[in-house]
Every structure is written in structure tokens, then in C-alpha cells.
Write an enzyme that holds these catalytic residues in place. Sequence first.
Site, PDB file in Angstrom:
ATOM      1  N   TYR A 136      19.913 -49.338  29.219  1.00 42.23           N
ATOM      2  CA  TYR A 136      20.804 -48.805  28.182  1.00 42.23           C
ATOM      3  C   TYR A 136      21.245 -49.857  27.166  1.00 42.23           C
ATOM      4  O   TYR A 136      22.224 -49.665  26.457  1.00 42.23           O
ATOM      5  CB  TYR A 136      22.055 -48.181  28.839  1.00 42.23           C
ATOM      6  CG  TYR A 136      21.737 -46.859  29.508  1.00 42.23           C
ATOM      7  CD1 TYR A 136      20.906 -46.807  30.615  1.00 42.23           C
ATOM      8  CD2 TYR A 136      22.258 -45.667  29.028  1.00 42.23           C
ATOM      9  CE1 TYR A 136      20.598 -45.607  31.232  1.00 42.23           C
ATOM     10  CE2 TYR A 136      21.966 -44.462  29.636  1.00 42.23           C
ATOM     11  CZ  TYR A 136      21.137 -44.433  30.732  1.00 42.23           C
ATOM     12  OH  TYR A 136      20.838 -43.239  31.330  1.00 42.23           O
ATOM     13  N   LYS A 186      14.025 -49.924  42.951  1.00 43.18           N
ATOM     14  CA  LYS A 186      12.582 -49.673  42.869  1.00 43.18           C
ATOM     15  C   LYS A 186      11.897 -51.034  42.791  1.00 43.18           C
ATOM     16  O   LYS A 186      11.021 -51.272  41.957  1.00 43.18           O
ATOM     17  CB  LYS A 186      12.280 -48.794  41.635  1.00 43.18           C
ATOM     18  CG  LYS A 186      10.875 -48.246  41.573  1.00 43.18           C
ATOM     19  CD  LYS A 186      10.558 -47.216  42.636  1.00 43.18           C
ATOM     20  CE  LYS A 186       9.105 -46.788  42.551  1.00 43.18           C
ATOM     21  NZ  LYS A 186       8.696 -45.912  43.685  1.00 43.18           N
ATOM     22  N   ASP A 219      12.841 -42.944  44.563  1.00 36.34           N
ATOM     23  CA  ASP A 219      12.114 -41.691  44.796  1.00 36.34           C
ATOM     24  C   ASP A 219      12.516 -41.088  46.142  1.00 36.34           C
ATOM     25  O   ASP A 219      12.744 -39.874  46.260  1.00 36.34           O
ATOM     26  CB  ASP A 219      10.599 -41.897  44.702  1.00 36.34           C
ATOM     27  CG  ASP A 219      10.131 -43.203  45.308  1.00 36.34           C
ATOM     28  OD1 ASP A 219      10.964 -44.109  45.532  1.00 36.34           O
ATOM     29  OD2 ASP A 219       8.930 -43.331  45.597  1.00 36.34           O
ATOM     30  N   ASP A 243      22.138 -42.562  36.628  1.00 38.13           N
ATOM     31  CA  ASP A 243      22.381 -41.452  35.706  1.00 38.13           C
ATOM     32  C   ASP A 243      21.579 -40.232  36.165  1.00 38.13           C
ATOM     33  O   ASP A 243      22.086 -39.101  36.192  1.00 38.13           O
ATOM     34  CB  ASP A 243      21.971 -41.871  34.287  1.00 38.13           C
ATOM     35  CG  ASP A 243      22.406 -40.844  33.251  1.00 38.13           C
ATOM     36  OD1 ASP A 243      23.337 -40.077  33.532  1.00 38.13           O
ATOM     37  OD2 ASP A 243      21.806 -40.804  32.169  1.00 38.13           O
ATOM     38  N   ASP A 247      23.060 -36.382  38.764  1.00 42.01           N
ATOM     39  CA  ASP A 247      22.942 -34.943  38.497  1.00 42.01           C
ATOM     40  C   ASP A 247      22.565 -34.232  39.798  1.00 42.01           C
ATOM     41  O   ASP A 247      22.989 -33.098  40.040  1.00 42.01           O
ATOM     42  CB  ASP A 247      21.884 -34.649  37.424  1.00 42.01           C
ATOM     43  CG  ASP A 247      22.479 -34.592  36.015  1.00 42.01           C
ATOM     44  OD1 ASP A 247      23.502 -35.261  35.783  1.00 42.01           O
ATOM     45  OD2 ASP A 247      21.910 -33.903  35.146  1.00 42.01           O
TER      46      ASP A 247
END
Length: 355
Positions: A136, A186, A219, A243, A247
Site C-alpha cells: 500500500y 507467504k 492460502d 485486507d 473479509d
Amino acid sequence: MSYTIALTPGDGIGQEVVSATVPILETAADIGGFDLEMNTYEMGAAHYIETGTVMEDETLEAIRDHDAILLGGVGLPEVDNAFVAAEGHHRIRRELDLWNNLRPAYLFDESVCPLKGYGHGDIDILWFRENSEGEYIDAGGRLDRGGRTDTAIQCSVYTREGIERIARAAFDAATDRDGIVHNITKSNVLSYGAAFWDEVVEEVATEYPDVTLEKLYVDAANLSIVVQPERYDVVVGPNLFSDILTDATAGVVGGLGLAPSANLNPNEDVPGMFEPVHGTAPDIAGEGIANPLATVLSGALLFDDLGEDGAADAIRAAVEAQLQDESAPRTPDLGGDAMTDDVATDLNERLRNLN
Ligand code: ATP
């Protein structure tokens, strides 16, 4: 005691959910025995269309002077989203260096859970999203735009300071909770940034011998949040992964209409910014059916941050009572047919009756 709150409702359902939340904050303040002075500031995509500026410098200076900021949502389909975000709420996060994005996901009642067999309190996740770095940071470039070698480069940045501070915040919280931190990474592929992230998180973990650290690839985390959310208590993760995955944590406790967040910088004398995880929901904006509870619960986080635990707990108790009452009004995202204001009015009544 009196606090100043800057309201930045923004666009779309942001306007609707913030105005529905204001009376609830006032009732909670009465319960807590303190006063609120709330000031509204225009910013966002509609403000840009009207004035040519997403947020004036003076607006940022003014909201900085408050004890807390309550934001609705920023963006309209007809204006470039990335531009409005960068000049709007991301600018507030950046300029106040609100590096700690707290995104709790708590299951208030089994009736809002899409999974079988989960009831009240069975899902209780406190997610620490690094909020100032990673993907970001707005660094990169575009070469030969439209040409034969059209190329985009998007950089991500991880700093030791940035990783250490969010990791410490997560470990501090885990010390007071279940004593376990899941680190989302990751590093098996992102061998510079994510590997460095893991290295620093593991170093911080050595300062907390009573807290267990578990590493999980993003994942695998994405799957297990959906099939085994009870596995998680405190989670820490880089900006983009967090982020995306929050959700999913919102989804398992009832959806975006119930997902609050706080943007904090506990090291500096700056206000925290509190906002629902959802955006401006252009598909339902203007219909008066947005669920206000994510913003109301963001108000509870705001009171937590001000140290007003009584007001914060009262809001959560009222939300819990409402969601556990089958006859209470619910907006369509929770399977009901009530309007935003019906839910807010009912909640305010419950809050008053708690007193
Ligand atoms: P933005 O571009 O501002 O991020 P978006 O539509 O891409 O908007 P969200 O605003 O997060 O993203 O909405 C995603 C979906 O969730 C939409 O279908 C929206 O209607 C629904 N939604 C989001 N927030 C709420 C809410 N408070 N109440 C009901 N539905 C909601």
C-alpha cells in the site's frame, strides 16, 4: 469529561450508516457519564466532484485536533477509486501514521453465522493488520503504456520498525487473551519481503515466552478461516493479505454489515480513526437498507480507545441482545426486511434500557 469526535461520513452508504450511528454514540456516552462534541467534515468522491478536492488540507488539520475520527466510506463508481482512496481515508491513515488496523470478528449469535454448528462466542478473532507498508505504499511505475512492451511494476516495502510494532501489538494482545498468535505469510514464495516479515515476527516472539507463535501460509489460512474459524484468536498479517482475509473473517460472523475496524497509532498523540470494514456499497446506496451495525461496533472500538469501557461494552451488549432476539429488526444482508433507521432506533432503545 468531554471528547471531540470528527465525523467523516464520506460517500454512498457511509452517509447513511454514520448518521444512524450518531444517536447511539450519544446514548452510550450518557451511560458512560461523559459528553461528546461531534463535528462533521465533508470529504470523499462526491466532495471531489463538487469542489475538485477529495479532502482539503484544512480538513485534515481540523480532524487531527479531535480525540477520534468516525469514518463511513469513501468512493463513488464514477470517480477513480484508487485516486479517491489515496487522497481520502488512506491519506488520513498515512499522515497520522495509523499503522495498527484492528479488525475484530466476533460471533454474536448463531443465526448470523453461515457455518453449521457455531454459536455465540464460538468465533472470536482479533486481527492485527499492518496498515502502513507492504503493497500500500504507492511505489512502482508503468513503462511503455499502451506500447508493445507495456509493463507495470508494483513495489511493496517492509521495514523492521513497521513489522516490529504490529507484531508487538499482536503479542501484547495475545498475552491478555489465549496466548497464541497466528502469523499470516507467504514466505515460501515472497522470499524477500515475506521472509523478512517472518524473521522479525519470530524475533519479537522471543520477547513473549508465554505466547505461542504459529506460522500459516495465506492460502491455507484462507481455507481454514472458513472451515475452522475457532482455530484463530490473535492473528497478525501484512497489509494486503490481511485486507483480503478479514473479509472472510467478517463473512463467518455474519458479513460486512457486522465488521468494525480501528486504525490506531498508540505511540503518538493522534486520534484513532474508526470505520466499518465495508466500503460505500454503491449497489444499495440511497435505499436506506444498509446495515448500520458495523459502524456502531466501530463506535464501540472508538470508546475502547478513549478508555470508556462502560460505553463500549454497553454498545456490544445491545448489539448482542438485538441479534439474539428473533423478533428484532434486521436489514436484508442479515435476512430481514428492515431499514437502517429501524435497526438503529431499536438498538438505541435497547441501549437506553440497559441503563
Ligand atoms: P467500495 O468500492 O466502496 O469498496 P464495494 O461495493 O466494492 O464498495 P463494499 O462496500 O464493501 O464494497 O460492499 C461489498 C458488498 O457488501 C456489496 O454487495 C454491498 O451491498 C454489501 N455491503 C457492504 N456493506 C454493507 C452494509 N453495511 N449493509 C448491507 N450490505 C453491505
